[in-house]
Every structure is written in structure tokens, then in C-alpha cells.
Design an enzyme around this catalytic site. Structure first.
Site, PDB file in Angstrom:
ATOM      1  N   LYS A 184     -14.219   9.687  22.117  1.00  0.00           N
ATOM      2  CA  LYS A 184     -13.805   9.008  23.352  1.00  0.00           C
ATOM      3  C   LYS A 184     -14.868   9.303  24.396  1.00  0.00           C
ATOM      4  CE  LYS A 184     -12.220   9.034  27.040  1.00  0.00           C
ATOM      5  NZ  LYS A 184     -12.974   8.569  28.228  1.00  0.00           N
ATOM      6  N   CYS A 197     -25.613  19.162  33.722  1.00  0.00           N
ATOM      7  CA  CYS A 197     -24.793  20.366  33.795  1.00  0.00           C
ATOM      8  C   CYS A 197     -25.673  21.611  33.848  1.00  0.00           C
ATOM      9  CB  CYS A 197     -23.861  20.450  32.605  1.00  0.00           C
ATOM     10  SG  CYS A 197     -24.762  20.503  31.065  1.00  0.00           S
TER      11      CYS A 197
HETATM   12  P1  NAD Z   1     -15.045  14.300  33.706  1.00  0.00           P
HETATM   13  O1  NAD Z   1     -14.380  15.612  33.502  1.00  0.00           O
HETATM   14  O2  NAD Z   1     -14.610  13.458  34.857  1.00  0.00           O
HETATM   15  O3  NAD Z   1     -14.863  13.377  32.402  1.00  0.00           O
HETATM   16  C1  NAD Z   1     -15.164  13.857  31.118  1.00  0.00           C
HETATM   17  C2  NAD Z   1     -14.317  13.103  30.097  1.00  0.00           C
HETATM   18  O4  NAD Z   1     -12.930  13.357  30.352  1.00  0.00           O
HETATM   19  C3  NAD Z   1     -14.492  11.580  30.160  1.00  0.00           C
HETATM   20  O5  NAD Z   1     -14.464  11.074  28.850  1.00  0.00           O
HETATM   21  C4  NAD Z   1     -13.282  11.130  30.974  1.00  0.00           C
HETATM   22  O6  NAD Z   1     -12.871   9.834  30.639  1.00  0.00           O
HETATM   23  C5  NAD Z   1     -12.229  12.138  30.573  1.00  0.00           C
HETATM   24  N1  NAD Z   1     -11.241  12.380  31.638  1.00  0.00           N
HETATM   25  C6  NAD Z   1     -11.420  12.246  32.968  1.00  0.00           C
HETATM   26  N2  NAD Z   1     -10.281  12.564  33.627  1.00  0.00           N
HETATM   27  C7  NAD Z   1      -9.368  12.900  32.695  1.00  0.00           C
HETATM   28  C8  NAD Z   1      -8.014  13.330  32.747  1.00  0.00           C
HETATM   29  N3  NAD Z   1      -7.366  13.469  33.906  1.00  0.00           N
HETATM   30  N4  NAD Z   1      -7.392  13.600  31.583  1.00  0.00           N
HETATM   31  C9  NAD Z   1      -8.009  13.454  30.404  1.00  0.00           C
HETATM   32  N5  NAD Z   1      -9.307  13.046  30.296  1.00  0.00           N
HETATM   33  C10 NAD Z   1      -9.977  12.786  31.429  1.00  0.00           C
HETATM   34  O7  NAD Z   1     -16.615  14.587  33.765  1.00  0.00           O
HETATM   35  P2  NAD Z   1     -17.789  13.574  34.114  1.00  0.00           P
HETATM   36  O8  NAD Z   1     -17.746  13.276  35.568  1.00  0.00           O
HETATM   37  O9  NAD Z   1     -17.817  12.467  33.156  1.00  0.00           O
HETATM   38  O10 NAD Z   1     -19.060  14.501  33.784  1.00  0.00           O
HETATM   39  C11 NAD Z   1     -19.614  15.405  34.699  1.00  0.00           C
HETATM   40  C12 NAD Z   1     -19.085  16.802  34.491  1.00  0.00           C
HETATM   41  O11 NAD Z   1     -19.344  17.223  33.158  1.00  0.00           O
HETATM   42  C13 NAD Z   1     -19.765  17.826  35.363  1.00  0.00           C
HETATM   43  O12 NAD Z   1     -18.787  18.719  35.846  1.00  0.00           O
HETATM   44  C14 NAD Z   1     -20.732  18.520  34.435  1.00  0.00           C
HETATM   45  O13 NAD Z   1     -21.099  19.830  34.797  1.00  0.00           O
HETATM   46  C15 NAD Z   1     -19.964  18.514  33.176  1.00  0.00           C
HETATM   47  N6  NAD Z   1     -20.824  18.681  32.021  1.00  0.00           N
HETATM   48  C16 NAD Z   1     -20.813  19.892  31.401  1.00  0.00           C
HETATM   49  C17 NAD Z   1     -21.642  20.105  30.327  1.00  0.00           C
HETATM   50  C18 NAD Z   1     -21.652  21.425  29.628  1.00  0.00           C
HETATM   51  O14 NAD Z   1     -22.264  21.502  28.595  1.00  0.00           O
HETATM   52  N7  NAD Z   1     -20.990  22.451  30.115  1.00  0.00           N
HETATM   53  C19 NAD Z   1     -22.478  19.086  29.872  1.00  0.00           C
HETATM   54  C20 NAD Z   1     -22.441  17.851  30.517  1.00  0.00           C
HETATM   55  C21 NAD Z   1     -21.604  17.665  31.603  1.00  0.00           C
END
Ligand code: NAD
Length: 494
Positions: free
Chosen positions: A172, A280
Site C-alpha cells: 500500500k 527521513c
Molecule cells: P505518513 O505517515 O503520512 O504516511 C505513510 C503511509 O501511511 C502512507 O501510505 C499513508 O497513506 C498511510 N497513512 C497515513 N495516515 C494514516 C492513518 N491515519 N492510518 C493508517 N495509515 C495512514 O508519512 P508521509 O508523509 O507519507 O512520509 C513522510 C514521513 O515518513 C516523515 O515523517 C519521514 O521521516 C518518514 N520516513 C521515515 C523513514 C525511515 O526510514 N524512518 C523513511 C522515509 C520516510
């Protein structure tokens, strides 16, 4: 408008009953709609993965590895095409998009060594006439949920190892840039992966919750922001699944007084503003130790003036737009609010003007930031670098260790002893010594500490083989039937 569909059992499906917009962030234009999966769509994808599992599990290791060798070739050949999709939906510049694909390729290369990775262990004669061996078997259907910021690399972090280990997957991806996952699924298919082994469903919380709640999903890999990572971890582990949930970050770059100022400034600018700070592992806090601060801030400021910000398809652009208009405005609010909190705005990127409706913002530099300020507390996830000034190494370490995140950190110094001590002292999962973005190569594993990771397995590399397999230990004996007798004692190893 073109509809981005799911890939379930090798077929494109998905209607326009519930959809989300996909933008080109450089123009602000709404280019696609993406179909949002219903619970029934997700159940169909899980059923396809479940049905494909016995066949894929039984496929010989050599045949499985062949898929990855072919995939590697296809990914290299099609990199320009895939990079163009990344840039059109994410906004990062083309060279950066190609860079993300090449880092994702490391996971495909790792997976192609699966015949070696899946070897078990064997001990002969652990007791008289008794041998023991262990095997690694797939966990089953894996749910993979990914963020917007690396729409190729992060899906590959998960699906390459999961599939190599004999599992089947429901991916997803982020609804903000969904097309690359469809492209990857088609490339896997072209490389010979049977239908149903990798399925893609798009959407929001509805799709994610359907994955988390399904009794047919055995393990969940998640990468995204910390609040969502925490809730995914809690919900999936309460349902008895294996979970790794990687969250957000606030990465510090500590610059010691003996560091080379121009090199440290080059590194800080590259790591803070590359991909518009939407990494990230981006450096978002620069910790200037002792009297280096003034020179360093000036060196960074002078480099910022020269950065070229523009459409990622323009070869001259070094930095593209942010992912959405709302995110751009939120990032800008940290800069406009910084003075009120007592920080010095050295460069205000919100004042920079851009033609058109793209989601652009300029690069910003905040000085005299303190840990109490919002700009320090929150993961801004944009092109904003905060400078915190401290007097000593110990203060720098206390600052980093006091932060709730522990994804990446770097130290810049010419002193090996200081660097070694830092490696020992620092409570962060990935450490760079004169390396600002220490993302481990594919043969190591990636993961932060504290609020940057929930669960005990890091992602990709050796820890992914552990995460995506269950080990089974078999004790074997071939006694002569004539020696058989009843013995109620507990078996001892003599
Ligand atoms: P996000 O948490 O908004 O979304 C991530 C995923 O979760 C997406 O597929 C989204 O559709 C889903 N999602 C969003 N809200 C949800 C909910 N309420 N319930 C269930 N699923 C939900 O993150 P983003 O904005 O897409 O990405 C940026 C974030 O990801 C930043 O915080 C970044 O630091 C982090 N990140 C971390 C790493 C790591 O390796 N630690 C790597 C890349 C990105």
C-alpha cells in the site's frame, strides 16, 4: 482524468467511487486520480497473495533468484522512465530520483543472493546418533505500507527481501505518488514473478486498516511518520502480527571546532536541502560546537544563495518543490514563527518568489535555535536548517541523546578519538563520521532508535531476512529398531 489503479493478481482493477488527487508539485496541476481501495479490494489482494503463497514458497531458490537478476537488469534499463515518474509526482529533481532508484537497486541485488541468505545451520551428533538442523521458512502474506518521500526505494526496501524469502506481498504505497509502485509491480511481472506474489492497493486509512485487521496477513512493514508508525505498531502487534514500523526523524549534524569549515558547510547544505529536506535522513539540526559557529553559519549562508530551485525536470535545478501546497505552507509557518520564539532567521526562504502554481518554497536557515522551540521540537520535513550553538562536546551529545528521535546523526571532526567516543556515546541508530546522510548500504540494515522505529527489526539487509522468515529447528535420529525401548526420562544429550 487518468485513474491510477490497483494491481491485484496481475490485473489492473479499481474504480473511481472513492479517489484522491495526484499532483505534479512543480506545476500544481492535478494530473491523475488514484483509486482508493475499499475493504473488499484489500481483501481481494490479500486473497490473491494467499493463493499465490504455496506456489511461490515451493519455487526453487534458483528460479526465485532469477527473477531478481532479471529485475535488476530491467530496473537499470528503465531508470530514466521510472525517474521521470518519480519527478512528476514527487517533485524531486531527476538526478535525485535516479539516485533513489540506484539505492533501491541495492535491495534487489541483496535479494538476488537469496540462495546464500536462506541457508540454515546443521549440527552433527548433538547427542549419540542425533543431528539438528534449522531452516528459514517464509512468514506468509506480508503487508507493506510506504511513505511519499521515496516512492521507489522504500517499497524496494520491503518487497525485495519479503519476496526473496518466499513470502507474498500486499503493498500500500503513498496515495500522493502512487504510480511508481504500479510500475514496479509491472517490472516484477516482466522479470517473471508469478501473478499474485506482489499486489498493489492504493488508498488511505481504510486500506491500511484492512491490512492490519486481516487474519491472513502475518507481518507488516511500515515506513512513515511517527504518530502513524506508533499506531500501526500497536494495532498490528495487538492482532498478533510481526511488525516493524519506522517513523520520523530529527537528524543532527554535530560540527566540532576542529572541523574543516568549507567541507562541513558543503555537507550541511547538501544534506539539509537535498530533495527539499523531504528525506527521513535529512540533516535538520546543525549543532555548532564552540567558536566555529559564526564562520560555519556564514559559509552555509553563502552557499544557499547559489542553490537553483526549480522544476525537477530542468537539468539546472538542484532542488524541486514540496509534495503538496498544504505541506509547503506548514513548512513555511516554522520559518515565519521562528523570530517570535527568539530564533534568528538568517535566510528566509518564504520570501522567495516563484512563477506559476508549483508547491515551491525557498531554503531557510535559522540560528540561535533552542530545544524548547517548535522548529527544534517538530520534524519540519522541508528545506529548513536550524542551528543550535553549544559550548562543548558533552553538551552536543546530551542534546542529541535528549531528542525523542534517533534515526540518523553525523559528526564532523578531524579527530579520530572524538569520532570514536561519539560512536560510543550517541543514542542513534545510524551514525556518520564526516558523512552527513549515513544510509547504510544494502548489505547492512537500516533503522533508527527511540521514536524513529517501533519493533525490534531494522529494515532491509540481514535483519530483513530475520524479519521475513520463521526459523524451524529439526532434531533427527535414525536408530536401529532393535535398540528401541520405552524410556520415560526427559531426553538428555549424552
Ligand atoms: P505518513 O505517515 O503520512 O504516511 C505513510 C503511509 O501511511 C502512507 O501510505 C499513508 O497513506 C498511510 N497513512 C497515513 N495516515 C494514516 C492513518 N491515519 N492510518 C493508517 N495509515 C495512514 O508519512 P508521509 O508523509 O507519507 O512520509 C513522510 C514521513 O515518513 C516523515 O515523517 C519521514 O521521516 C518518514 N520516513 C521515515 C523513514 C525511515 O526510514 N524512518 C523513511 C522515509 C520516510
Amino acid at each position: 482524468m487518468a485513474l491510477v489503479q490497483h494491481v491485484i493478481n496481475g490485473r489492473s482493477v479499481g474504480d473511481d467511487q472513492r479517489t484522491g488527487p495526484v499532483y505534479n508539485p512543480a506545476t500544481g496541476e492535478r494530473t491523475h486520480e488514484v483509486s482508493f481501495a475499499s475493504v473488499a479490494d484489500v481483501e481481494a489482494a490479500i486473497a490473491a497473495a494467499k493463493a499465490a503463497l504455496p506456489g511461490w514458497r515451493a519455487t526453487s531458490l534458483i528460479k526465485r533468484a532469477d527473477v531478481f537478476f532479471r529485475l535488476r537488469h530491467l530496473l537499470r534499463e528503465r531508470t530514466p522512465e521510472l525517474a521521470a515518474i518519480v519527478t512528476s509526482e514527487h517533485g524531486k529533481v531527476l538526478s535525485d530520483a535516479a539516485g533513489e532508484i540506484s539505492r533501491g537497486l541495492e535491495n534487489v541485488e541483496f535479494a538476488s543472493g537469496l540462495t546464500h541468505l536462506l541457508k540454515g545451520e546443521r549440527s552433527e551428533q548433538v547427542s549419540t546418533g542425533v543431528d539438528v538442523h534449522s531452516v528459514k521458512q517464509p512468514v506468509g502474506v506480508v503487508g507493506a505500507i510506504t511513505p511519499f518521500n521515496f516512492p521507489v526505494m522504500v517499497p524496494l526496501w520491503m518487497v525485495a527481501s519479503a519476496i526473496a524469502c518466499g513470502n507474498t506481498v500486499v503493498l500500500k504505497p503513498s496515495e500522493k505518488d502512487p504510480s511508481t509502485s504500479v510500475f514496479l509491480a509491472r517490472l516484477f511481472q516482466e522479470a517473471g514473478l508469478p501473478d499474485g506474489v506482489l499486489n498493489v492497493v492504493h488508498g488511505d486509512k481504510v486500506a491500511v486498516d484492512a491490512i492490519l485487521d486481516s487474519p491472513d496477513v502475518a507481518a507488516v512493514s511500515f515506513v512513515g511518520s511517527t504518530p502513524i508508525a506508533r499506531s500501526i505498531y500497536q494495532r498490528a502487534s495487538a492482532a498478533g502480527k510481526r511488525v516493524q514500523a519506522l517513523g520520523g526523524a530529527k537528524n543532527h549534524m554535530v560540527v566540532m571546532p576542529d572541523a574543516d569549515v568549507p567541507s562541513a558547510a558543503d555537507a550541511a547544505v547538501s544534506a539539509a536541502y537535498g530533495s527539499a529536506g523531504e528525506r527521513c535522513m535529512a540533516v535538520s539540526v546543525l549543532v555548532a560546537v564552540g567558536d566555529i559557529a559564526d564562520d560555519l553559519v556564514e559559509a552555509i549562508r553563502s552557499r544557499m544563495e547559489k542553490l537553483v530551485i526549480g522544476d525537477g525536470t530542468d537539468a539546472a535545478s538542484e532542488m524541486g518543490p514540496l509534495i503538496t501546497r498544504e505541506h509547503r505552507d506548514k513548512v513555511a509557518s516554522y520559518v515565519t514563527g521562528a523570530t517570535d520564539e527568539g530564533a534568528t532567521v538568517v535566510v528566509d526562504g518564504t520570501l522567495k518568489e516563484f512563477d506559476g502554481d508549483g508547491f515551491f518554497v525557498g531554503v531557510s536557515l535559522l540560528d540561535h535555535v533552542t530545544p524548547a522551540m517548535k522548529a527544534y521540537q517538530d520534524e519540519i520535513f522541508g528545506p529548513v536548517l536550524s542551528v543550535v550553538r553549544v559550548e562543548t562536546y558533552d553538551e552536543a551529545v546530551a542534546l542529541v541523546n535528549g531528542n525523542r528521535y534517533g534515526n540518523g546523526v553525523a559528526i564532523f571532526t578531524r579527530d579520530g578519538g572524538t569520532a570514536r567516543q561519539f560512536e560510543f556515546d550517541i543514542e542513534v541508530g545510524m551514525v556518520g563520521v564526516n558523512v552527513p546522510i549515513p544510509v547504510p548500504v544494502g548489505v547492512y540494515s537500516f533503522g533508527g532508535w527511540k521514536d524513529s522505529l517501533f519493533g525490534d527489526s531494522h529494515i532491509y539487509g540481514p535483519e530483513s531476512v530475520h524479519f521475513y522468515t520463521r526459523s524451524k529447528v529439526v532434531t533427527t535420529r535414525w536408530p536401529d529398531p532393535s535398540e528401541s525401548q520405552v524410556n520415560l526420562g526427559f531426553p538428555s544429550n549424552h
